[in-house]
Design an enzyme around this catalytic site. Structure first.
Site, PDB file in Angstrom:
ATOM      1  N   LYS A  91       0.719  -1.134   0.219  1.00  0.00           N
ATOM      2  CA  LYS A  91      -0.059   0.015  -0.126  1.00  0.00           C
ATOM      3  C   LYS A  91       0.966   1.144  -0.011  1.00  0.00           C
ATOM      4  O   LYS A  91       0.377   2.262  -0.713  1.00  0.00           O
ATOM      5  CB  LYS A  91      -1.115   0.094   1.143  1.00  0.00           C
ATOM      6  N   GLU A 113     -10.273   7.121   4.314  1.00  0.00           N
ATOM      7  CA  GLU A 113     -11.024   6.026   5.248  1.00  0.00           C
ATOM      8  C   GLU A 113      -9.983   4.967   5.471  1.00  0.00           C
ATOM      9  O   GLU A 113      -9.229   4.825   4.572  1.00  0.00           O
ATOM     10  CB  GLU A 113     -12.257   5.665   4.632  1.00  0.00           C
ATOM     11  N   SER A 380       2.013  -9.808  -0.782  1.00  0.00           N
ATOM     12  CA  SER A 380       1.433  -8.488  -0.756  1.00  0.00           C
ATOM     13  C   SER A 380       1.700  -7.828   0.594  1.00  0.00           C
ATOM     14  O   SER A 380       2.012  -6.556   0.803  1.00  0.00           O
ATOM     15  CB  SER A 380       0.006  -8.391  -0.940  1.00  0.00           C
TER      16      SER A 380
HETATM   17  C1  LIG Z   1      -5.003  -4.041   1.998  1.00  0.00           C
HETATM   18  C2  LIG Z   1      -4.302  -5.346   1.550  1.00  0.00           C
HETATM   19  C3  LIG Z   1      -4.611  -6.184   0.561  1.00  0.00           C
HETATM   20  C4  LIG Z   1      -5.916  -6.080  -0.124  1.00  0.00           C
HETATM   21  O1  LIG Z   1      -6.018  -4.714  -1.164  1.00  0.00           O
HETATM   22  P1  LIG Z   1      -5.750  -4.849  -2.507  1.00  0.00           P
HETATM   23  O2  LIG Z   1      -6.161  -3.503  -3.241  1.00  0.00           O
HETATM   24  O3  LIG Z   1      -6.840  -6.126  -3.181  1.00  0.00           O
HETATM   25  O4  LIG Z   1      -4.503  -5.281  -3.143  1.00  0.00           O
HETATM   26  C5  LIG Z   1      -3.791  -7.267   0.087  1.00  0.00           C
HETATM   27  N1  LIG Z   1      -2.853  -7.668   1.114  1.00  0.00           N
HETATM   28  C6  LIG Z   1      -2.432  -6.881   2.089  1.00  0.00           C
HETATM   29  C7  LIG Z   1      -1.341  -7.182   2.861  1.00  0.00           C
HETATM   30  C8  LIG Z   1      -3.097  -5.559   2.229  1.00  0.00           C
HETATM   31  O5  LIG Z   1      -2.721  -4.710   3.391  1.00  0.00           O
END
Ligand SMILES: *Cc1c(COP(=O)(O)O)cnc(C)c1O
Length: 400
Positions: A91, A113, A380
């Site tokens: 993010k 938000e 992610s």
């Molecule tokens: C917020 C988040 C997601 C989901 O958000 P996407 O916009 O679908 O990528 C996935 N993995 C992590 C670690 C997150 O913090």
């Protein structure tokens, strides 16, 4: 494909666009114009590249999970390590982009938000770095549940504004943040947390995230001499997934999988499998697949991974599903938790529960494929944020 879409009105096929009251549309059009100019500005790009390298720690490496792959006995699994980024997830890539844009537009404050608090923390970080004020709207229920992230945001100098309407969670927080933005669009900029919302947000967040796939495209070839045969990423709003996928969309031999949360079951209210079970509809000013009730109102959704529980999904994903370029699969809570422990114990990587959904699917897929096949998974984020919940909920079962 990646350069053509969206069209100038923000449509990916029939999805996306902007469904807003006239007064708000004028404001959002201004963001589109500024973004179009700013992204061509070499100074902006240079500043962003510098921060991604020296502040976030990019490029994030790719790691070959040899032990896990050997145990499965099928395809080789690799992880793109977005968990190693500053603040622990992907993010930060789009938060820095949006904060720098706000600076260039002469804004004083950035607002958003947050649900579980991950977007709030990443944005508060970017705001501190760029010298912007930061207001984060958060449902009272979420404030209660996500105490450490609330404290993090405050330490970083952001203001956390409680929202007490309705269910007191993410949807109400989005409404409150939007309202606050409309009241003062001159000194503030709204920063969205995924590839969702009205045009230009899905395009803008995608552009800021596509660095993930661009890096991976070169890194993977350097490591293995080939491109990956398969890509896997979890899909909440869809930003980490589109970030990895964009650079590979035109490589038709590569199979691409987006993984949605099946939660506890496919009963209404117990999952957030939007692309799998939803129908086209409108939420938060854009058109996408949507989990909706008979009145076309967004349905209550659930996943053990709070970053995945959104009843809508990015318009580009909606389009890529319809044209058949991406396969969307589901993984439930139970399989995600098993994958969480599996890669913690096989590879020493504690993944975010969101990422564990992608890993769970990759494990299934690897078992169906031959040894010479490869799967690149977007890891992610890291799981530090989830360990208290894991201990409380699964401690007995896993001897914690
Ligand atoms: C917020 C988040 C997601 C989901 O958000 P996407 O916009 O679908 O990528 C996935 N993995 C992590 C670690 C997150 O913090």
């Amino acid at each position: 494909m990646k350069t053509q879409l969206p069209n100038k009105d923000g449509y990916f096929g029939e999805y996306g666009g902007s469904f807003l009251p006239e007064q708000l549309q004028v404001i959002i059009d201004e963001i589109t114009t500024s973004y179009e100019e700013t992204r061509k500005d070499p100074e902006f790009q240079k500043e962003l590249q510098d921060l991604l390298k020296n502040y976030v720690g990019r490029p994030s490496p790719i790691f070959h999970a040899k032990k896990l792959s050997k145990k499965i006995g099928g395809a080789q699994i690799y992880f793109k390590r977005e968990d190693l980024n500053h603040t622990g997830a992907h993010k930060i890539n789009h938060c820095l982009g949006q904060a720098l844009l706000a600076k260039k537009m002469g804004k004083k404050k950035i607002i958003a938000e947050t649900g579980a608090g991950q977007h709030g923390v990443a944005l508060a970080t970017a705001a501190a770095l760029t010298g912007l004020e930061c207001d984060i709207y958060m449902g009272e229920v979420d404030i209660e549940k996500e105490h450490p992230n609330v404290v993090r945001m405050k330490i970083l100098g952001a203001k956390v504004i409680p929202v007490g309407d309705g269910r007191k969670t993410l949807k109400e927080a989005v409404d409150a943040a939007f309202m606050a933005y409309v009241k003062d669009p001159i000194t503030q900029l709204y920063a969205i947390g995924s590839v969702v919302g009205p045009h230009p947000f899905p395009m803008m967040v995608r552009d800021f995230q596509q660095v993930v796939g661009e890096e991976a495209y070169d890194q993977f070839q350097q490591m293995t001499g080939k491109l990956p045969d398969n890509l896997v990423a979890c899909v909440g709003g869809g930003s980490n997934a589109i970030g990895l996928f964009t650079a590979f969309l035109e490589e038709e031999n590569i199979n691409i999988y987006g993984v949605e949360p099946a939660g506890k079951s496919f009963k209404d209210g117990e999952h957030a499998a939007t692309l799998t079970l939803g129908k086209p509809g409108i939420i938060h000013g854009f058109k996408c697949y949507l989990l909706q009730d008979e009145d076309a109102e967004p349905m209550k959704v659930y996943s053990v991974a709070s970053g995945l529980d959104y009843p809508g999904v990015g318009p580009q994903h909606s389009y890529l599903k319809d044209i058949g370029r991406i396969n969307y699969k589901t993984i439930g809570d139970k399989e995600a938790i098993e994958a969480f422990f599996e890669i913690s114990r096989e590879e020493g990587l504690i993944p975010a529960l969101e990422s564990a959904h992608a890993i769970a699917y990759a494990i299934q897929l690897a078992g169906e494929l031959k040894l010479d096949q490869t799967i690149l998974v977007n890891l992610s984020g890291r799981g530090d944020k989830d360990i208290d919940f894991i201990a409380k909920t699964y401690g007995a079962e896993y001897n914690l």
